[in-house]
Motif scaffolding. Structure first.
Motif, PDB file in Angstrom:
ATOM      1  N   UNK A 116       0.847  -1.185   0.000  1.00  0.00           N
ATOM      2  CA  UNK A 116       0.000   0.000   0.000  1.00  0.00           C
ATOM      3  C   UNK A 116       0.885   1.238   0.000  1.00  0.00           C
ATOM      4  N   UNK A 117       0.904   1.966  -1.122  1.00  0.00           N
ATOM      5  CA  UNK A 117       1.782   3.129  -1.222  1.00  0.00           C
ATOM      6  C   UNK A 117       1.417   4.232  -0.230  1.00  0.00           C
ATOM      7  N   UNK A 118       0.129   4.519   0.014  1.00  0.00           N
ATOM      8  CA  UNK A 118      -0.187   5.537   1.038  1.00  0.00           C
ATOM      9  C   UNK A 118       0.331   5.154   2.429  1.00  0.00           C
ATOM     10  N   UNK A 119       0.147   3.878   2.819  1.00  0.00           N
ATOM     11  CA  UNK A 119       0.628   3.433   4.132  1.00  0.00           C
ATOM     12  C   UNK A 119       2.156   3.447   4.187  1.00  0.00           C
ATOM     13  N   UNK A 120       2.787   3.088   3.083  1.00  0.00           N
ATOM     14  CA  UNK A 120       4.249   3.143   3.016  1.00  0.00           C
ATOM     15  C   UNK A 120       4.732   4.586   3.159  1.00  0.00           C
ATOM     16  N   UNK A 149      11.010   3.192  19.355  1.00  0.00           N
ATOM     17  CA  UNK A 149       9.996   3.448  20.385  1.00  0.00           C
ATOM     18  C   UNK A 149       8.651   3.788  19.760  1.00  0.00           C
ATOM     19  N   UNK A 150       8.672   4.658  18.749  1.00  0.00           N
ATOM     20  CA  UNK A 150       7.428   5.024  18.064  1.00  0.00           C
ATOM     21  C   UNK A 150       6.838   3.807  17.366  1.00  0.00           C
ATOM     22  N   UNK A 151       7.698   2.999  16.754  1.00  0.00           N
ATOM     23  CA  UNK A 151       7.229   1.804  16.075  1.00  0.00           C
ATOM     24  C   UNK A 151       6.556   0.820  17.022  1.00  0.00           C
ATOM     25  N   UNK A 158      -1.956  -0.573  17.355  1.00  0.00           N
ATOM     26  CA  UNK A 158      -2.665  -0.835  16.116  1.00  0.00           C
ATOM     27  C   UNK A 158      -3.283   0.394  15.483  1.00  0.00           C
ATOM     28  N   UNK A 159      -2.790   1.586  15.846  1.00  0.00           N
ATOM     29  CA  UNK A 159      -3.397   2.806  15.326  1.00  0.00           C
ATOM     30  C   UNK A 159      -3.079   3.029  13.853  1.00  0.00           C
TER      31      UNK A 159
END
Length: 282
Positions: A116-120, A149-151, A158-159
């Motif tokens: 998914x290019x938008x999610x990427x 940490x953010x990951x 799951x946001x």
């Protein structure tokens, strides 16, 4: 972000259920590797904190990247780390063969698979913000640690989806390899060859110590030999995962132990390296 995305959602529940085993297993490996690294640093064969960072049991890429911020020679740290990864992968394969496991096929990777290019794009934007924040805050290895940490927050809440295509990871690993490899000089290679027997000896000693720890798990925790050895293997979590998934080993236990040690090394590694470095001439 890749590290955060690779952690299964059930990993912390597994660790919580059997926390004494994970605590003993991870701490024992870290103590053994730190002691061996301290012994290597006392020989004076490796500059600065290189021996201590290079002996860290796990998170090879992360430790290599972070080491330069703490005064170690990144080239020699990489040499030590990936030599250990190779030795551990070989040892794990031998143990699997001893227990008559022949099915060690590796699944093919779809390097050009669609995503998914938008999610990427969102994932890349988050990585960019984390890198900028790490630089602004002037944290040692800040870009990597903040991104991790953010990951983790994104993964376990799951946001948002973390999308990292295989071709992007391949390019990232290539850049990492080049950034380390291009720094090697003839003198550095000669030095690596000079210390090779000592580094290899320390790695073999660490694998032997962890084999003894695996024997304790077999004896007192009633864990099968293959699972115990793979769980305590001090490095090469990806190769260990492949072997565990291709055999009758308890994959969840193996990966939970590997991830627990990985996270503990990331958290405690820098502090431990600084402490051991301050005492290496004591």
């Amino acid at each position: 972000m890749m590290i955060a995305n690779s952690l299964p959602l059930t990993i912390f529940a597994k660790i919580a259920q059997e926390w004494p085993l994970f605590l003993i297993g991870t701490v024992s490996t870290i103590v053994a590797s730190s002691f061996l690294g301290w012994l290597l640093s006392r020989t004076g064969l490796l500059p600065g904190t290189t021996a201590i960072w290079g002996s860290s049991p796990g998170a090879a890429s992360a430790m290599t990247i972070m080491s330069e911020s703490y005064g170690a020679d990144m080239r020699l740290v990489a040499f030590m780390q990936y030599l250990r990864v190779a030795c551990c992968a070989i040892a794990a394969t031998v143990v699997a063969s001893v227990f008559h496991v022949d099915n060690l096929a590796v699944e093919p990777v779809d390097w050009l698979g669609g995503s998914s290019w938008p999610d990427f794009g969102i994932t890349l934007a988050i990585i960019l913000v984390a890198c900028v924040a790490g630089v602004i805050l002037r944290l040692p290895s800040g870009p990597m640690l903040i991104a991790l940490a953010v990951g983790l927050v994104i993964k376990f809440t799951g946001i948002l989806p973390i999308v990292l295509p295989n071709w992007c990871l391949a390019i990232s690993f290539a850049v990492l390899g080049w950034s380390i490899g291009f720094r090697f000089t003839r003198k550095a290679l000669q030095h690596a060859w000079h210390v090779f027997p000592h580094v290899l000896g320390a790695i073999v000693a660490l694998i032997a110590i962890n084999a003894c720890l695996a024997m304790l798990l077999i004896t007192f925790a009633d864990i099968d030999p293959l699972t115990a050895f793979l769980a305590t293997s001090p490095g090469g979590a990806d190769s260990v995962a492949i072997i565990a998934a291709s055999t009758n080993a308890d994959v969840s236990f193996v990966m939970a132990m590997q991830v627990a040690r990985f996270l503990l090394v990331l958290i405690a590694g820098p502090m431990l390296a600084r402490w051991l470095s301050s005492h290496k001439t004591a």
